[in-house]
Design an enzyme around this catalytic site. Structure first.
Site, mmCIF file in Angstrom:
data_model
loop_
_atom_site.group_PDB
_atom_site.id
_atom_site.type_symbol
_atom_site.label_atom_id
_atom_site.label_comp_id
_atom_site.label_asym_id
_atom_site.label_seq_id
_atom_site.Cartn_x
_atom_site.Cartn_y
_atom_site.Cartn_z
ATOM 1 N N GLU A 52 0.964 -1.375 0.233
ATOM 2 C CA GLU A 52 0.098 -0.076 0.030
ATOM 3 C C GLU A 52 0.858 1.289 0.049
ATOM 4 O OE1 GLU A 52 -2.786 0.470 3.269
ATOM 5 O OE2 GLU A 52 -3.248 -1.735 3.045
ATOM 6 N N ASP A 75 -6.176 8.031 10.235
ATOM 7 C CA ASP A 75 -4.654 7.472 10.731
ATOM 8 C C ASP A 75 -4.277 8.202 12.129
ATOM 9 O OD1 ASP A 75 -3.934 5.966 8.505
ATOM 10 O OD2 ASP A 75 -4.148 7.950 7.022
#
Lengths: 262, 394
Positions: A46, A57
């Protein structure tokens, strides 16, 4: 056939998907990290598109993104860095980033850039499945890219089935209610959730992410899914080894895999 | 045209809920229940009682005669500065704390920039005996010390947001992350008409009491419920949403949205989102926001900590985009001059945010026989150090 599908056909367990932030720790590390991850034994990568406000995040990934942006990373630069990547490796590559980045770059231009570079799939955490379906499905599905959706312990069965119907490649099973890098380890409650999802006979394979940081958590995750995704732990390791990115990448992957085979 | 939210959570092309799956259950719970809870008669009774006896509503609509003379028209001030805690923010926190209780939540989180919404949240948490955590940018904590102390005295924990630019947008990110990590017991009280649906609509409904009162107060004082012009400052846009709400479908009422131009629109130090912004996603909402060509969200600037948000609420993006509202921008210096003008003409020290609304009088066209309502969203106590600096320079 999409490289992600090829991978899941060829390999049924212990799939190791590693996340890194493009442009971190240094602007030009992107290709080195991809090639090294591939050689060291990762199965999928990724590539994080660094973003100023990455809502899903945690601090580790946000800080790596801030550093990457300060280093000068942009989407144009990233596409430029990746233009010859398919001469180097056939490992499945995903982009992970936020919808605003795609919108500003231009959705069509972004998707063209992805297919030209040989990107296989997209993870856009702030693109909910409903809006994907009403606004972007035709474009993204038409581009040949897989769209990967997240599910969490709170996602209802109906919604999981809807996501399974619309998703391609695999389903990203978020291990717990958390942002990335927040929690470590896997509890009984989580294994019950994994088992519940496994019993649903979904068409897409599953990878477990969030909270996977070492050989032990990777092994545990692999008992309940086709493999796992590691992000924040790798970013932390790179952050501590900014001047030896290649060696640090290799030793990180070997650490996850060697110990898991022992 | 419909200026309120549609059944999918959009205002025209703006709005929606662009949220990670981790927030889906929380937002879905709110979306499914907020209207039923808010319009339950018992909820309304409880809320109206608190608004009257605790907040001090209705807030006066004051005919500012000396200002009217100065500008050569008729000016009324909607005195949200006289609410408990000194601003309109408490209208929303009263509503949301009652809603949180109905949803069975035990823990309250909020973001704050200047600290006004943080104080209003800490206040209602003290009132209800609920745990309160306020996220505030590290930079803002340093420059808004009195409000930090007020929140602490009220029993709230003020958590510094140390990511990104360490200001309001980062405090909002941190609050969202907290909510992701605590999905079941926590309610997130957003302070403005921003964020994923249903927040913009819900907050607008709680602030709508401003224009609801304006209608009967104007009727009482002028004989007509309708003014010609309503002026309000817009950061995220909650006081403006409240001041416009019951006039959205009155096309003869001009709505003026005043943004902070900072050091000047093209100075690189500005928060004039409708001019400098483009369509994008911020905090779960598709709206106008300030960003780079590469889609990175830009840190805005204004002397007023309540106006330096890089986006505007989706309702305002739609109002401006469709031409229903006119956007005006006001610089730091113009706002400061205005604050002194209002203070000396009317004996009212306005918040710096509200001072921007007053300064719009120099920017818009109006007639001598117009009725103008300026929403005086907050009082200026929190801005005294900025005002004193200006006094010392004079």
């Amino acid at each position: 056939m999409n490289r992600i599908d090829q991978l899941f056909q060829a390999k049924k367990d212990h799939i190791l998907n590693i996340y890194f932030t493009a442009g971190f720790p240094n602007l030009d590390d992107t290709v080195t990290i991809i090639k090294t991850l591939d050689h060291a034994g990762a199965d999928m990568i990724e590539i994080g598109m660094p973003y100023s406000d990455p809502m899903a995040d945690g601090p580790t990934i946000q800080e790596s993104g801030s550093k990457a942006i300060a280093n000068g990373m942009t989407l144009s630069t990233l596409f430029q860095q990746l233009k010859d990547i398919r001469k180097e490796t056939q490992i499945p590559l995903l982009f992970m980033g936020y919808l605003n980045q795609m919108m500003q770059y231009g959705v069509d231009k972004f998707l063209q850039g992805c297919t030209a570079a040989g990107i296989d799939g997209l993870i856009i955490p702030d693109l909910p499945v409903d809006i994907y379906e009403s606004e972007l499905k035709d474009k993204i599905a038409g581009s040949g890219l897989h769209i990967i959706f997240l599910i969490t312990p709170q996602t209802s069965e109906d919604r999981i089935r809807k996501i399974d119907a619309l998703a391609g490649g695999f389903i990203y099973m978020v291990s717990s209610a958390s942002i990335t890098g927040a929690k470590s380890g896997i509890s009984d409650e989580q294994t019950k959730y994994f088992e519940r999802v496994n019993a649903m006979n979904l068409k897409n394979p599953r990878l477990i992410g969030f909270g996977i940081s070492n050989h032990q958590t990777f092994e545990t995750a692999c008992q309940y899914a086709d493999g796992a995704i590691i992000g924040s732990a790798f970013i932390r390791h790179l952050g501590q080894n900014q001047n030896r990115v290649q060696e640090a990448t290799r030793e990180f992957v070997e650490g996850i895999l060697e110990k898991s085979e022992a | 045209m419909n200026y309120l939210v549609d059944e999918k959570g959009f205002y025209g092309d703006f709005g929606g809920a662009f949220i990670p799956e981790m927030l889906h259950a929380n937002i879905e719970e709110l979306r499914n229940h907020y209207m039923g809870i808010i319009y339950d008669p018992d909820f309304q009774d409880e809320m109206q009682d608190l608004l009257k006896n605790y907040v001090g509503r209705p807030s006066p609509l004051y005919h500012a005669k000396r200002m009217s003379k100065h500008f050569g028209t008729t000016i009324y001030l909607k005195r949200e500065d006289l609410n408990h805690t000194g601003a309109h923010k408490i209208n929303n926190t009263i509503g949301q704390i009652l809603l949180a209780q109905k949803l069975g939540k035990k823990r309250i989180i909020a973001e704050t920039g200047a600290g006004q919404h943080g104080v209003a949240t800490a206040t209602v948490c003290a009132l209800m005996g609920l745990e309160c955590i306020v996220y505030m940018g590290e930079v803002d904590i340093a420059r808004q010390a009195p409000n930090v102390s007020r929140m602490r005295m009220l029993g709230a924990e003020v958590r510094p947001a140390t990511s990104g630019s360490k200001t309001l947008k980062d405090a909002t990110n941190e609050a969202i992350r907290d909510w992701i990590n605590n999905p079941t017991d926590t309610h997130y009280i957003i302070g403005s008409v921003v964020g994923p649906h249903p927040y913009p609509d819900m907050v607008a409904r709680f602030q709508a009491i401003i224009s609801k009162e304006m209608r009967w107060q104007l009727k009482e004082q002028t004989g007509s419920e309708l003014p010609d012009i309503i002026i309000a400052c817009v950061g995220g846009g909650s006081n403006a949403a409240g001041a416009y709400y019951h006039y959205l479908d009155e096309p003869d009422v001009r709505l003026i949205a005043v943004e902070a131009a900072g050091l000047g629109i093209h100075s690189g130090e500005s928060a004039a989102t409708s001019v400098l912004g483009s369509k994008g996603i911020i905090h779960g909402s598709r709206t106008l926001l300030m960003q780079t060509d590469d889609g990175q969200i830009v840190e805005p600037y204004s002397i007023s900590a309540g106006l330096d948000y890089p986006g505007i609420g989706p309702m305002h993006a739609h109002l401006i985009d469709s031409g229903r509202a006119e956007a005006v921008s006001v610089t730091d210096d113009e706002a400061l001059d205005s604050a002194f003008l209002v203070t000396r003409l009317e004996g009212i020290i306005p918040a710096l945010e509200s001072a921007h609304a007053f300064a719009a009088m120099d920017k818009i066209k109006y007639n001598a026989d117009d009725t103008v309502v300026i929403n005086l969203s907050g009082r200026g106590d929190k801005d005294l150090s900025t005002y004193i600096k200006k006094l010392d320079q004079a």
